[in-house]
Design a protein around this motif. Structure first.
Motif, PDB file in Angstrom:
ATOM      1  N   LEU A 179     -58.912  90.641  19.073  1.00 57.64           N
ATOM      2  CA  LEU A 179     -58.300  89.318  19.257  1.00 57.64           C
ATOM      3  C   LEU A 179     -56.960  89.228  18.532  1.00 57.64           C
ATOM      4  N   ARG A 180     -56.853  89.860  17.374  1.00 57.59           N
ATOM      5  CA  ARG A 180     -55.574  89.866  16.655  1.00 57.59           C
ATOM      6  C   ARG A 180     -54.506  90.621  17.451  1.00 57.59           C
ATOM      7  N   ILE A 181     -54.906  91.736  18.058  1.00 60.26           N
ATOM      8  CA  ILE A 181     -53.961  92.492  18.884  1.00 60.26           C
ATOM      9  C   ILE A 181     -53.511  91.647  20.074  1.00 60.26           C
ATOM     10  N   ALA A 182     -54.464  90.983  20.731  1.00 58.46           N
ATOM     11  CA  ALA A 182     -54.128  90.147  21.887  1.00 58.46           C
ATOM     12  C   ALA A 182     -53.174  89.030  21.495  1.00 58.46           C
ATOM     13  N   GLN A 183     -53.405  88.441  20.337  1.00 57.50           N
ATOM     14  CA  GLN A 183     -52.516  87.374  19.857  1.00 57.50           C
ATOM     15  C   GLN A 183     -51.111  87.912  19.616  1.00 57.50           C
ATOM     16  N   ASN A 184     -51.017  89.078  18.992  1.00 54.50           N
ATOM     17  CA  ASN A 184     -49.702  89.662  18.710  1.00 54.50           C
ATOM     18  C   ASN A 184     -48.989  90.089  19.981  1.00 54.50           C
ATOM     19  N   ASN A 185     -49.747  90.496  21.003  1.00 55.71           N
ATOM     20  CA  ASN A 185     -49.128  90.918  22.260  1.00 55.71           C
ATOM     21  C   ASN A 185     -48.302  89.806  22.897  1.00 55.71           C
ATOM     22  N   VAL A 213     -54.826  84.303  27.181  1.00 50.99           N
ATOM     23  CA  VAL A 213     -55.408  85.640  27.094  1.00 50.99           C
ATOM     24  C   VAL A 213     -56.439  85.714  25.977  1.00 50.99           C
ATOM     25  N   VAL A 214     -56.103  85.189  24.820  1.00 47.03           N
ATOM     26  CA  VAL A 214     -56.998  85.278  23.664  1.00 47.03           C
ATOM     27  C   VAL A 214     -58.310  84.543  23.929  1.00 47.03           C
ATOM     28  N   ALA A 215     -58.247  83.384  24.546  1.00 51.27           N
ATOM     29  CA  ALA A 215     -59.457  82.609  24.818  1.00 51.27           C
ATOM     30  C   ALA A 215     -60.383  83.347  25.786  1.00 51.27           C
ATOM     31  N   HIS A 216     -59.821  83.933  26.839  1.00 54.40           N
ATOM     32  CA  HIS A 216     -60.638  84.671  27.801  1.00 54.40           C
ATOM     33  C   HIS A 216     -61.246  85.913  27.164  1.00 54.40           C
ATOM     34  N   LEU A 217     -60.437  86.608  26.361  1.00 57.05           N
ATOM     35  CA  LEU A 217     -60.939  87.806  25.711  1.00 57.05           C
ATOM     36  C   LEU A 217     -62.036  87.456  24.701  1.00 57.05           C
ATOM     37  N   ARG A 218     -61.857  86.354  23.982  1.00 55.83           N
ATOM     38  CA  ARG A 218     -62.875  85.921  23.012  1.00 55.83           C
ATOM     39  C   ARG A 218     -64.203  85.627  23.723  1.00 55.83           C
ATOM     40  N   ARG A 219     -64.130  84.957  24.862  1.00 52.37           N
ATOM     41  CA  ARG A 219     -65.368  84.636  25.592  1.00 52.37           C
ATOM     42  C   ARG A 219     -66.048  85.915  26.080  1.00 52.37           C
ATOM     43  N   HIS A 220     -65.258  86.849  26.571  1.00 51.77           N
ATOM     44  CA  HIS A 220     -65.821  88.126  27.039  1.00 51.77           C
ATOM     45  C   HIS A 220     -66.508  88.867  25.892  1.00 51.77           C
ATOM     46  N   LEU A 221     -65.835  88.961  24.755  1.00 50.91           N
ATOM     47  CA  LEU A 221     -66.400  89.672  23.617  1.00 50.91           C
ATOM     48  C   LEU A 221     -67.649  88.967  23.090  1.00 50.91           C
ATOM     49  N   SER A 222     -67.685  87.652  23.196  1.00 48.70           N
ATOM     50  CA  SER A 222     -68.866  86.906  22.773  1.00 48.70           C
ATOM     51  C   SER A 222     -70.062  87.187  23.680  1.00 48.70           C
ATOM     52  N   VAL A 249     -72.964  90.542  19.750  1.00 51.90           N
ATOM     53  CA  VAL A 249     -73.744  89.489  19.091  1.00 51.90           C
ATOM     54  C   VAL A 249     -72.994  88.953  17.875  1.00 51.90           C
ATOM     55  N   VAL A 250     -71.700  89.221  17.830  1.00 50.74           N
ATOM     56  CA  VAL A 250     -70.868  88.776  16.710  1.00 50.74           C
ATOM     57  C   VAL A 250     -70.376  87.358  16.983  1.00 50.74           C
ATOM     58  N   GLU A 251     -70.434  86.510  15.988  1.00 45.32           N
ATOM     59  CA  GLU A 251     -69.911  85.136  16.097  1.00 45.32           C
ATOM     60  C   GLU A 251     -68.390  85.184  16.039  1.00 45.32           C
ATOM     61  N   LEU A 252     -67.711  84.609  17.039  1.00 48.52           N
ATOM     62  CA  LEU A 252     -66.251  84.609  17.109  1.00 48.52           C
ATOM     63  C   LEU A 252     -65.714  83.186  17.173  1.00 48.52           C
TER      64      LEU A 252
END
Length: 209
Positions: free
Chosen positions: A102-108, A193-202, A206-209
């Motif tokens: 998520l940090r990488i996506a934000q920086n992108n 991008v970050v919001a979509h990626l966060r939902r996918h990773l969630s 099983v990590v809380e994001l």
């Protein structure tokens, strides 16, 4: 006792420093042109015009259009890899892997020129005879393997969702990330991008994001 050391004579800027500066200018112009028009539509004439030279002079620095494109990709790799490395840090805890993504996506989002260049050229590379085909095949293989490696650490730590393997997590994350970034480039006001990626990773961890 300290001996007297003669003052050094100031160095003149030689032809190499000027040549390096001109080369950087050409790469910046080519990144702009290829990132907007793609490789096939982007012309050496337009690139040369941006830096105030003629196409023949440009070929003294890069002998072919293919060589210029490869130099652009190599330079962008250095920049994008540095950005990604700085953003991700060193997530020694497998649970921090999704947050590093998520940090990488934000920086992108701060380097849209790099993302635009990769997005357009990656799409073009699927066409027959495109000079970047081998580059992107190798790049995607390398990135998938990098993703698989970090998700394997999560798998070993039982941090992936039930039924999700490291291979699936790697391929699906890369595919979604690329696709969302392409939509963001087209319509940045509507896509997060970050919001979509966060939902996918969630959904796949099983990590809380």
């Amino acid at each position: 006792m300290v001996e007297n050391i003669p003052a050094s004579t100031p160095r003149r800027r030689g032809p190499y420093s000027k040549s390096d500066g001109r080369r950087r200018d050409i790469l910046a112009a080519a990144t702009q042109v290829f990132g907007v028009n793609g490789y096939r539509a982007g012309s050496l004439k337009e690139i040369a015009g941006i830096v105030g030279m003629n196409p023949t002079s440009l070929l003294h620095y890069f002998p072919t259009k293919d060589a210029l494109l490869q130099a652009v990709l190599d330079e962008r790799d250095k920049v994008s890899d540095a950005v990604a490395s700085a953003a991700a840090g060193d997530p020694t805890d497998p649970a921090d892997v999704p947050r590093a993504f998520l940090r990488i996506a934000q920086n992108n989002q701060d380097v849209p020129g790099i993302i635009g260049l990769y997005t357009l050229l990656a799409a073009e590379s699927a066409t027959p005879g495109h000079p970047t085909r081998e580059y992107f095949v190798a790049r995607y293989q390398r990135v998938r393997e990098q993703f698989r490696g970090v998700f394997a650490r999560m798998e070993d730590a039982d941090l992936l969702a039930p039924g999700v393997t490291a291979e699936y997590a790697a391929a699906s994350t890369l595919g979604l990330w690329d696709g969302i970034q392409m939509q963001w480039m087209i319509d940045p006001d509507s896509i997060d991008v970050v919001a979509h990626l966060r939902r996918h990773l969630s959904m796949i961890t099983v990590v809380e994001l």
